[in-house]
Design an enzyme around this catalytic site. Structure first.
Site: not given
Ligand code: R5P
Length: 293
Positions: A34, A91, A124, A184, A214-216
């Site tokens: 399962d 985060r 973080h 940012k 993460s997503t860049g």
């Molecule tokens: C946010 O505060 C983190 O320090 C990174 O800047 C963030 O997680 C980067 O995420 P992404 O690559 O999705 O922009």
């Protein structure tokens, strides 16, 4: 002492075992029909210290960690040290909107149930350590990342946001170059806005440092800004490289020269090893004793 490598604990667990000359625990990990997870520790760890290495990302790896910790308790381990190279959910470290959980706290509380100590890398926010109900320490991969960047003759370090400013300053000091940060604003999970800021980077080799990619999206925006201002080469470096979806493509398209990450999440960009950082902080924190002492 024994070292247990969870399925996201490689190669750090092996590096720790080699460095400390301690055995890796023999384990079984499989799924029931399962899809529920089955784990088993084969060695006799009764009255032994056990160091479990497991990154809590993605979600299924959290369950796995809780099962390893329980297996260790049931087996009578004397001391359980949980090493979390990348602490997933870190985060969501506060309520951004009413009704939300503090996910990092929820996770930390559960992880604390069957462990004596916790050690993580570049959480973080440093105050995340207070969410654990057992003594928790962290170490920083920034000096190791700076060592790597030194070999690339970097002229300038940039933080893509204020949250990474201290990390950028620390790396710049070690490399012997200047640093700065950008402002940012996150619009949603995948979109960020970066305020234009004049930087002294024309013709320079720049590295952007952050804790997570993460997503860049954050790095891609920052690379764009640097390229617009005439940077010659732009490298991106992070401790935790998640590289979600088309993050790598996004970074390449933005004009990234090189992507650098540590091995807290194993991938093709894991160029910086972290085991010795963890060992040092565990020894300094007197969580483990150096061999022959
Ligand atoms: C946010 O505060 C983190 O320090 C990174 O800047 C963030 O997680 C980067 O995420 P992404 O690559 O999705 O922009």
């Amino acid at each position: 002492m024994y070292i247990l490598a969870g399925s996201t604990g490689h190669p750090i667990a092996k590096d720790i075992a080699n460095a400390l000359k301690e055995p890796l625990v023999k384990t079984t990990i499989k799924r029931f029909p399962d899809d529920e997870l089955y784990v088993r520790i084969h060695d006799d760890i009764a009255d032994e210290s056990l160091l479990i290495v497991q990154t809590t990302y993605p979600d299924a790896k959290i369950i796995e960690l809780l099962l390893w910790q329980n297996a260790a308790r049931e087996a009578g381990a004397k001391q359980i040290i949980t090493v979390i190279p990348y602490f997933g959910y870190s985060r969501q470290d506060k309520q951004f909107e009413p009704g939300e959980p503090i996910s990092a706290k929820a996770l930390a509380e559960h992880i604390s149930l069957s462990t004596d100590r916790i050690c993580t890398i570049d959480p973080h926010k440093e105050y995340l350590l207070d969410f654990f109900k057992k003594p928790a320490i962290s170490c920083s991969a920034i000096p190791a990342i700076a060592d790597y960047l030194k070999t690339k003759d970097i002229d300038f370090i940039l933080a893509p946001d204020k949250g990474a400013q201290k990390k950028a300053e620390q790396a710049a000091k070690q490399i012997g170059c200047k640093s700065d940060y950008l402002e940012k604003r996150r619009l949603d999970g995948t979109t960020v806005e970066i305020k234009t800021k004049t930087l002294d980077i024309t013709g320079k080799k720049v590295a952007i440092i952050d804790d997570i990619i993460s997503t860049g999206g954050t790095m891609a925006k920052a690379i764009g800004e640097l390229k617009k201002q005439g940077a010659k080469e732009v490298r991106v470096a992070c401790t935790h490289g998640l590289f979600i979806d088309n993050a790598k493509k996004k970074l390449r398209n933005a004009g990234c020269t090189e992507i650098i990450a540590t091995d807290t999440i194993k991938n093709e960009y894991s160029k910086v090893k972290t085991a010795y950082l963890l060992i040092k902080s565990l020894i300094d924190g007197e969580t483990i004793l150096p061999k022959n002492k």
